[in-house]
Design an enzyme around this catalytic site. Sequence first.
Site, PDB file in Angstrom:
ATOM      1  N   GLY A 178       1.585  -0.616  -6.421  1.00  0.00           N
ATOM      2  CA  GLY A 178       2.085  -0.402  -6.317  1.00  0.00           C
ATOM      3  C   GLY A 178       1.525  -2.309  -5.387  1.00  0.00           C
ATOM      4  O   GLY A 178       0.693  -2.339  -5.104  1.00  0.00           O
ATOM      5  N   GLN A 210       1.980  -9.811  -0.964  1.00  0.00           N
ATOM      6  CA  GLN A 210       0.782 -10.416  -1.596  1.00  0.00           C
ATOM      7  C   GLN A 210       0.781 -11.580  -2.834  1.00  0.00           C
ATOM      8  O   GLN A 210      -0.640 -11.705  -3.034  1.00  0.00           O
ATOM      9  CB  GLN A 210       0.594  -8.778  -2.349  1.00  0.00           C
ATOM     10  N   CYS A 253      -5.807  -1.182  -1.016  1.00  0.00           N
ATOM     11  CA  CYS A 253      -4.915  -2.404  -0.916  1.00  0.00           C
ATOM     12  C   CYS A 253      -5.133  -3.678  -1.909  1.00  0.00           C
ATOM     13  O   CYS A 253      -6.339  -3.978  -1.639  1.00  0.00           O
ATOM     14  CB  CYS A 253      -4.898  -3.026   0.589  1.00  0.00           C
ATOM     15  N   LEU A 254      -4.800  -3.644  -2.472  1.00  0.00           N
ATOM     16  CA  LEU A 254      -5.645  -5.627  -3.940  1.00  0.00           C
ATOM     17  C   LEU A 254      -5.917  -6.247  -2.779  1.00  0.00           C
ATOM     18  O   LEU A 254      -5.939  -7.033  -2.789  1.00  0.00           O
ATOM     19  CB  LEU A 254      -4.084  -5.506  -4.753  1.00  0.00           C
ATOM     20  N   HIS A 261       3.503   2.352   2.329  1.00  0.00           N
ATOM     21  CA  HIS A 261       2.284   1.260   2.921  1.00  0.00           C
ATOM     22  C   HIS A 261       3.177  -0.108   2.301  1.00  0.00           C
ATOM     23  O   HIS A 261       2.602  -1.305   2.677  1.00  0.00           O
ATOM     24  CB  HIS A 261       1.167   1.999   1.654  1.00  0.00           C
ATOM     25  N   GLU A 262       3.986  -0.119   0.839  1.00  0.00           N
ATOM     26  CA  GLU A 262       4.314  -1.377   0.608  1.00  0.00           C
ATOM     27  C   GLU A 262       5.545  -1.493   1.633  1.00  0.00           C
ATOM     28  O   GLU A 262       6.012  -3.060   1.852  1.00  0.00           O
ATOM     29  CB  GLU A 262       5.337  -1.168  -0.638  1.00  0.00           C
ATOM     30  N   HIS A 294       3.790  -3.497   4.400  1.00  0.00           N
ATOM     31  CA  HIS A 294       3.446  -5.031   3.657  1.00  0.00           C
ATOM     32  C   HIS A 294       5.281  -6.366   4.143  1.00  0.00           C
ATOM     33  O   HIS A 294       4.632  -6.990   4.038  1.00  0.00           O
ATOM     34  CB  HIS A 294       3.136  -5.152   2.267  1.00  0.00           C
TER      35      HIS A 294
END
Length: 182
Positions: free
Chosen positions: A46, A51, A94-95, A136-137, A140
């Site tokens: 995701g 990000q 997380c990226l 989670h997204e 963000h």
Amino acid sequence: MALREIIILPDKRLRLVSEPVKRIDAGVHKLVQDMFETMYAAPGIGLAGIQIGVAKRVVVMDLSKKEEDHKPLVFINPEITWTSDEKTTYEEGCLSIPEYYEEVERPERVKVKYLDLDGKAHEIEAKGLFATCIQHEVDHTNGVLFIDHISKLKRDRVTKKFIKAAKTAGNKTARTAKQVEA
Ligand code: NI
């Protein structure tokens, strides 16, 4: 399509509250394409616009397994409208916080409303990994990171580590593909 740079902790932009998309134009389509390319290359399951430094409420996701065909999902202006009382725990990554994983407890099921790339409104119920990933997204898009859901002690520890790494020249962001990062 273009591969975009993923911003990482402690980049302050990760704390921005993203703006809703007002019009789904060619720019939004291009953004979504770039986000997929960047997410698949990472690899991750995701990615939210912020990000890659774009403070728009746009989320891409793909929960397909390695041996399966891609199942790209796009959520424009996603909003959680309901959460279950039952909770579930996943080891999240997380990226934007590479190579750090911690268990996070979240509602097991959620309802989410969003627009698709044609501007059509949807409301769906998600459960399991899908529910965790969309939460989670959406976090963000609100400037919230998964480390905000863990203990302050652990959060402070990982934050310090990333601040230190950012000061070190040649901060590499190599990741293993074993864990899920979003
Ligand atoms: Ni993330």
